[in-house]
Structure formats: structure tokens, C-alpha cells
Write an enzyme that holds these catalytic residues in place. Structure first.
Site, PDB file in Angstrom:
ATOM      1  CG  ASP A 179     -51.429  43.242-105.122  1.00 35.77           C
ATOM      2  OD1 ASP A 179     -51.244  42.065-104.785  1.00 35.77           O
ATOM      3  OD2 ASP A 179     -52.036  44.053-104.417  1.00 35.77           O
ATOM      4  CG  ASP A 229     -59.997  39.135 -99.535  1.00 36.78           C
ATOM      5  OD1 ASP A 229     -58.920  38.575 -99.248  1.00 36.78           O
ATOM      6  OD2 ASP A 229     -60.239  39.633-100.647  1.00 36.78           O
TER       7      ASP A 229
END
Lengths: 195, 251
Positions: free
Chosen positions: B11, B130
Site C-alpha cells: 500500500d 471489495d
């Protein structure tokens, strides 16, 4: 040594340039026929859709130049496929260097094939020092069948060509520039051909 | 034989690596290029960079980072986060990314998947989804899992495939950050109903979890972050254990 990567707007050329740089050589990007003709080694990349890549190649007039090149030429991924006679993708006529037709993988396997698979029955200077069943990185939906020009094969559902060779023309379906140390060895072997 | 892939996820915020625990708390885990190089040498099959910056310079910073990674790393990598146009994708692929991952922008504008696949080819378009279970139904969420949509995971996944995505990266919000294992029932359903590769994400805590997601979850690849970043699992040992179970991996 003058290494030219053909820049016709269809390909991940930066990665190939960097891979050659990691091997201690410099490659230039060009779509200029005179520069390409004068090179010691020519790399013909390709990523994306076949018919639009072929159109870009024609627009730049390189479709007639590439088959006439006399120095070692390495087609990578879609570059290799465009060196064949025909590809089902976009019903596209290729450069006709390798007399074979590129087909789509059947739906009995996941399409695209993405990831690391193995090459075997290696039969080209490209694979000097590379072990049978070495792992290489592939990402593709279309494949070249086994032909008299096959110099490496891979099995995905069934065996197919992961490398082709005819005279001074070489092609790999896999991405040597993304295939870790094995890929670097193959790229280095190509750069050493004829030296 | 095509191998199962192990994918560390980095990330990225403002050019640095971070890891969200349940997508909220962020901890710094190093320089992205160094980390990428270390993972490639440790035997990672692929890398994913997920940019979560919200600054105006975000696009430029990310494009520069991609160039630096491509210069150094000899394995494939995917870049995601805030990508919403052909122009966004063009610069990232030009700079050396192998694939891009789109998420919210695909939900807001599904035609984007068709446009990107048509221009760049399906093989470089990953759609990240997601989702979490609400009353027993898997519902797609946006904005790092904060905002629910009306979309059912399996319907959306099929639409994404039909529109030309080359791969799906499925993160279970129920599993993410728990270290209790991947959402294998949903993953197996995706892998069976679709004919493109599925990357499992969310829940990796032990080596057994990776084995389970390849066997029970039928996943083609498994993605994790903190277990790798904090060296709780070494990639080489992980792959040796997976191979010992008769699952093909690159060693």
C-alpha cells in the site's frame, strides 16, 4: 552493439529497455526504418490487441520492413504472434514469418493464462544455460500451436509453442523482461547471438 | 504447469509503503522500490502496488514510482488506486507497469472496463472487488470498504468478466485484517463460475491459510501484505510448504 526496440506504440517497451539496461547494455527506441535497419539486434515488442497493433505497424510502414530484416530479431508476446501468418484475435493477418496460425485458448482453461509456467524441449541458442522446465512469466489469451519452428513448448491444457525460431527470427510468447533471472539469461543469449 | 502465485501487496501513500489494518490504521513499512526488490529476490511471483494517496500530485508521484520500480524489478507488477481513465492507465503502462487494477471507478462507470480492455487488452486489466456479507449476501463496497453498493459480488464479478477484465482481485472485508484465513467459500464460487483468474485477498495469517485458499478456495493467486511486511511469513518457506502439499509453485 546497437540494440533497437521497435517503438510503434504497442508495447511495454520501458520494461524491455530497463531489462537490457540491467544486463549492462543500452537499447534505443525507434520507429525509424533506417535506424532499425542499421541495428545489430532488433526487439519487436507487443502488448494489447492484435488488430490495432497490426494497424499501428502498418501506419508506420514497418509491416514490410520487419520481415526483410537480416540481423537477429526477437518478437516478444504479441510481437511473436504478429510474426505468424494469422491470428484469430481481431481476424488479423500477420507478417507471415512463421507459417502458423495463432488461436484462442479453449474455455476448458482459464483465459487469459496469467502467471509462471514452464518451458521444455528447448532447442535454440536463446536457451543456452537455461534448464528444461525453467519458469517463465506469461500473460496471454492466444497461442501459437506446435510447429516445425517450435524451439520451446509449454503446457496449458495442451502443449503449445512458447518460443519460435526461423533463420534470424526469434519469438517468445513469454516476457523475458519479467521472467526473473531465467528471462535475463534468455535476453542475454539473444544479445550474444552472432557476436 | 501453471503455478499458483504469491503476491505481496504494497500500500502506497505519497510514495511510501503503508499497510492498513482493517483499512483504517496505517503503519509505515519501508521504501516501495527497496521492498519490491527484496520481495522479487525472495521469490514473490508478482507485486501489487495500491496507491491510497489523496494529494493533487498523486498521479505524478505514482507514475514516477512505477518508473523506478520497473527500472529495478524483474518480475511483473500491478498498480491500482484512483485510476479512472484511459490516460491514467496509459502513463502507468508506458512507465513499466504490467497490469492496472481498477475498483470504484469500474463500479461508477462499468463501460471503463470495456474501454480499457479494448485499448490495452484484457490481459492487463484487473478489476478489484471489495465485498462483505450483509444478511448472508456478499455486497460490493467502495472507498476501501466503507460505502456499500447495491451490487451482489457474484453478479458484479460476472459482469466484469463479460466486459473484458482479465483477472479479478477479490478482497473480503469480513476477512481482511483478521488473520483468520481467506474467504474460501466465496472464492471457490467465483473461481468456478468465472473463467478468468481469481486473486484471493484478505485474511492471510498462516501458511496453512495459503494452502487452504489454493485447495478449498480454488484461487489462482493469493495476495497478502502485513504477514510479509513484518516477516511473520517468509516467502521461500511458504512456497516450500505449499509445494510439499502437491500444489504447483515456482521455486
Amino acid at each position: 552493439m546497437k540494440i533497437v526496440i521497435i517503438n510503434y506504440g504497442a508495447g511495454n517497451i520501458q520494461s524491455i529497455k530497463f531489462a537490457i539496461q540491467r544486463l549492462g547494455y543500452e537499447a534505443i527506441l525507434s520507429d525509424n526504418p533506417a535506424v532499425i535497419k542499421a541495428a545489430d539486434k532488433v526487439i519487436f515488442p507487443g502488448v494489447g490487441e492484435a488488430s490495432s497493433a497490426m494497424r499501428k505497424l502498418k501506419d508506420s510502414g514497418l509491416d514490410t520492413l520487419v520481415p526483410k530484416l537480416e540481423q537477429p530479431v526477437l518478437g516478444i508476446c504479441l510481437g511473436m504472434q504478429l510474426m505468424c501468418t494469422y491470428t484469430e484475435e481481431g481476424d488479423t493477418k500477420g507478417l507471415g514469418i512463421f507459417d502458423t496460425e495463432v488461436q484462442r485458448f479453449p474455455n476448458t482453461v482459464k483465459v487469459p493464462q496469467i502467471g509462471w509456467n514452464q518451458i521444455e524441449q528447448l532447442d535454440s541458442p536463446l536457451f543456452e544455460g537455461v534448464l528444461e522446465q525453467a519458469y517463465i512469466y506469461l500473460v496471454h489469451s492466444y497461442y501459437a500451436p506446435i510447429t516445425p519452428y517450435t524451439v520451446a513448448r509449454t503446457t496449458y491444457g495442451a502443449p503449445y509453442s512458447t518460443a519460435l525460431q526461423k533463420d534470424n527470427f526469434y519469438g517468445t510468447q513469454f516476457h523475458p523482461e519479467k521472467s526473473s533471472s531465467v528471462g535475463e539469461q534468455i535476453l542475454l543469449n539473444f544479445l550474444k547471438i552472432g557476436n | 504447469m501453471l503455478t499458483k502465485r504469491i503476491i505481496p501487496c504494497l500500500d502506497i501513500k505519497n510514495g511510501r509503503t503503508v499497510k492498513g489494518v482493517n483499512f483504517v490504521d496505517l503503519r509505515d513499512a519501508g521504501d516501495p522500490v527497496e521492498l519490491a526488490d527484496a520481495y522479487s529476490k525472495a521469490g514473490a511471483d508478482e507485486l501489487v502496488f495500491l496507491d491510497i494517496s489523496a494529494t493533487e500530485e498523486r498521479r505524478k508521484t505514482l507514475a514516477n514510482l512505477v518508473l523506478r520500480v520497473a527500472e529495478k524489478v524483474n518480475i511483473p507488477f500491478t498498480v491500482g488506486g484512483g485510476i479512472s481513465s484511459i490516460e491514467d492507465v496509459d502513463i502507468l503502462l508506458q512507465n513499466g507497469a504490467d497490469k492496472v487494477s481498477i475498483n470504484s471507478s469500474a463500479v461508477k462507470n462499468p463501460q471503463l472496463i470495456n474501454d480499457l480492455a479494448g485499448k490495452f487488452g484484457s490481459q492487463c486489466i484487473t478489476v478489484a472487488i471489495d465485498a462483505k456479507q450483509i444478511d448472508g449476501n456478499w455486497i460490493v463496497h467502495l472507498v476501501g470498504g466503507k460505502v456499500p453498493t447495491e451490487l451482489n459480488l457474484f453478479d458484479w464479478a460476472k459482469e466484469v468478466e463479460q466486459r473484458g477484465a482479465g483477472e479479478i482481485l477479490f478482497t473480503s472485508m469480513d476477512n481482511d485484517g483478521t488473520k483468520d484465513g481467506f474467504a474460501n467459500v466465496a472464492l471457490a464460487k467465483l473461481s468456478t463460475e468465472l473463467n478468468i483468474p481469481i486473486i484471493a485477498s484478505g485474511g492471510a495469517g498462516t501458511i496453512q491459510h495459503f494452502i487452504d485458499t489454493f485447495v478449498e478456495g480454488k484461487s489462482d493467486a493469493a495476495l497478502a501484505a502485513s504477514v510479509f511486511h513484518f516477516k511473520e511469513i517468509e516467502i521461500k518457506a511458504l512456497k516450500q510448504e505449499i509445494q510439499a502439499q502437491g500444489i504447483p509453485v515456482r521455486l
